[in-house]
Scaffold this motif. Sequence first.
Motif, short mmCIF file in Angstrom:
data_model
loop_
_atom_site.label_atom_id
_atom_site.label_comp_id
_atom_site.label_asym_id
_atom_site.label_seq_id
_atom_site.Cartn_x
_atom_site.Cartn_y
_atom_site.Cartn_z
N LEU A 172 26.53 -9.54 -19.33
CA LEU A 172 27.91 -9.10 -19.22
C LEU A 172 28.05 -7.58 -19.08
N GLN A 173 26.95 -6.84 -19.32
CA GLN A 173 27.02 -5.39 -19.28
C GLN A 173 27.47 -4.85 -17.93
N LEU A 174 26.87 -5.37 -16.84
CA LEU A 174 27.22 -4.89 -15.50
C LEU A 174 28.66 -5.25 -15.14
N PRO A 175 29.10 -6.52 -15.33
CA PRO A 175 30.50 -6.84 -15.05
C PRO A 175 31.49 -5.99 -15.87
N LEU A 176 31.14 -5.73 -17.13
CA LEU A 176 32.01 -4.89 -17.97
C LEU A 176 32.12 -3.48 -17.40
N PHE A 177 31.00 -2.93 -17.01
CA PHE A 177 30.97 -1.57 -16.45
C PHE A 177 31.81 -1.51 -15.18
N ILE A 178 31.62 -2.49 -14.29
CA ILE A 178 32.38 -2.53 -13.04
C ILE A 178 33.86 -2.77 -13.32
N GLY A 179 34.15 -3.64 -14.31
CA GLY A 179 35.53 -3.91 -14.68
C GLY A 179 36.24 -2.65 -15.15
N PHE A 180 35.60 -1.88 -16.01
CA PHE A 180 36.20 -0.62 -16.48
C PHE A 180 36.33 0.37 -15.33
N LEU A 181 35.33 0.40 -14.44
CA LEU A 181 35.39 1.29 -13.28
C LEU A 181 36.62 0.97 -12.42
N GLU A 182 36.84 -0.32 -12.15
CA GLU A 182 37.98 -0.72 -11.33
C GLU A 182 39.30 -0.46 -12.04
N ALA A 183 39.36 -0.78 -13.32
CA ALA A 183 40.59 -0.55 -14.08
C ALA A 183 40.96 0.94 -14.08
N ILE A 184 39.96 1.79 -14.22
CA ILE A 184 40.19 3.24 -14.24
C ILE A 184 40.65 3.72 -12.85
N ASN A 185 39.96 3.28 -11.80
CA ASN A 185 40.26 3.76 -10.45
C ASN A 185 41.56 3.19 -9.89
N ARG A 186 42.02 2.05 -10.41
CA ARG A 186 43.21 1.41 -9.84
C ARG A 186 44.48 1.66 -10.65
N VAL A 187 44.35 2.39 -11.75
CA VAL A 187 45.53 2.66 -12.59
C VAL A 187 45.76 4.18 -12.69
N PRO A 188 46.73 4.69 -11.94
CA PRO A 188 46.99 6.14 -11.96
C PRO A 188 47.25 6.71 -13.35
N ALA A 189 47.92 5.94 -14.22
CA ALA A 189 48.22 6.45 -15.57
C ALA A 189 46.94 6.80 -16.32
N ILE A 190 45.85 6.10 -15.98
CA ILE A 190 44.57 6.39 -16.64
C ILE A 190 43.91 7.59 -15.99
N PHE A 191 43.75 7.55 -14.65
CA PHE A 191 42.99 8.66 -14.03
C PHE A 191 43.79 9.95 -13.92
N GLU A 192 45.10 9.91 -14.22
CA GLU A 192 45.90 11.15 -14.28
C GLU A 192 45.92 11.75 -15.69
N GLU A 193 45.42 10.99 -16.66
CA GLU A 193 45.49 11.39 -18.08
C GLU A 193 44.43 12.44 -18.43
N THR A 194 44.67 13.14 -19.53
CA THR A 194 43.70 14.10 -20.08
C THR A 194 43.38 13.68 -21.51
N PHE A 195 42.10 13.78 -21.87
CA PHE A 195 41.68 13.44 -23.23
C PHE A 195 40.68 14.49 -23.71
N LEU A 196 41.00 15.14 -24.83
CA LEU A 196 40.16 16.22 -25.39
C LEU A 196 39.83 17.26 -24.32
N THR A 197 40.83 17.65 -23.56
CA THR A 197 40.77 18.63 -22.46
C THR A 197 40.04 18.12 -21.21
N PHE A 198 39.47 16.93 -21.25
CA PHE A 198 38.79 16.37 -20.08
C PHE A 198 39.78 15.57 -19.24
N GLN A 199 39.92 15.96 -17.96
CA GLN A 199 40.78 15.23 -17.04
C GLN A 199 40.05 13.95 -16.65
N LEU A 200 40.63 12.77 -16.97
CA LEU A 200 39.91 11.51 -16.86
C LEU A 200 39.53 11.12 -15.44
#
Length: 307
Positions: free
Chosen positions: A187-215
Motif C-alpha cells: 500500500l506504500q506506493l498507492p498511498l504516496f501516489i494518492g497524496f501526490l494527486e490530492a496535493i496537485n489537484r487541490v489548490p487550497a493545499i498547494f497554495e498553502e504555507t506551513f512553517l514558512t514552507f510554501q507547500l
Amino acid sequence: MKNTLKRKITIVLLILILLTGCTKSLTKDDKVVKNPTTGQSLTENILCRPKDEDTIKIYEENKIDLEKLPECEEFKIASGGYEGLWTSIFVKPLAWLILTIGDLVKNYGLGLIIVSLLIRLVAFPITRKTALQSELLKKAKPDLDKLEKKYLDKTDQDSLMKKNQEMMLIYKKYNINPVSGCLFSFLQLPLFIGFLEAINRVPAIFEETFLTFQLGTTPLTAIQSGKLLYILLIGVVGITTYFSFKLNATAMGDNNQAKTMNRVMVIMIIIMSVFMTSALNIYWITTNLFTIFQNLLVKRGNSNEKK
C-alpha cells in the motif's frame, strides 16, 4: 502460493492506479505550464477553485473553466462526479479529509500531517507485525548464520532443498512468518501516489504555507530564488529516511550488500526530495517519523519482555 498472492495484489494495485484516473498536467504548446512564483507544474483537472489571483489568471489564460468547480472549502467526495475507481474511492476522499481537517485546524499543511498520521495509526496493527518480524529475525540470526556456513559450498539441488527445509524449521522455531505484515508494503506506493494527486489537484493545499514552507514549491525552485531555508527540508527528509531504513532493517539485512542498497535508496530519496513539492516532502517526513517511533516502541517492548 504466498508469492502468487503477492503478485496478484501487486497487479491489481497497478491496474487500479494506471487505468482508473490520474492527474493531467496543464500544458500549452506541448509544454507543462508552471506557476512562475512557486515553480509548481500545474494540474489541468483540479478538484476545486484556486484563490491565488496569479494562479486563477494562469488557468483562465489556458481556457480552464473554473466556474464549474466548487470552492475548496465546499468540496465534497462526490464533487465532479465519477472519475474512475482510483480517483473516486481514494484520491477524492483523501483530498476531502485533508481539506476537512485543514479547515478545523486552520491550516491545510497541518491537516496533511494529521491525515498522514491517522492513516498510519489505522495501519499500525499491520506495520507493527513487520517491525516484530524484524526483531524475531535478529533473534534467529545466529542459527541462520550457522545454516549459511553449513551449506556455503553446496550448490546442488538436493542441498538447496535441505537448506530451505532447515530454514523453514528455524523460522518455525522463532515464530517467523516472512510474509507477515507485507500488506502495508504493497500500500506504500498507492498511498504516496494518492497524496501526490490530492496535493496537485487541490489548490487550497498547494497554495498553502506551513512553517514558512510554501507547500506547492519545490526545494529546487525555492533555493534558486534564494530561499535557503528549504535546504533544511531536504536535510530532514534525508535524516528521517536514513533512521527509518536503519531501524526497519532486519537481521537478514545486516550484510554489506543490504547496507549499500539502503545507502543508495537514501541518496535517491534525497535527490527526489529536491524536485518534490514541499507538501509531499512534509508527508514523507511525517511517515518516516511515525515509522521510527513505531520501531523504537516495538524494540522497547521486546527489551521489556527479555527482562
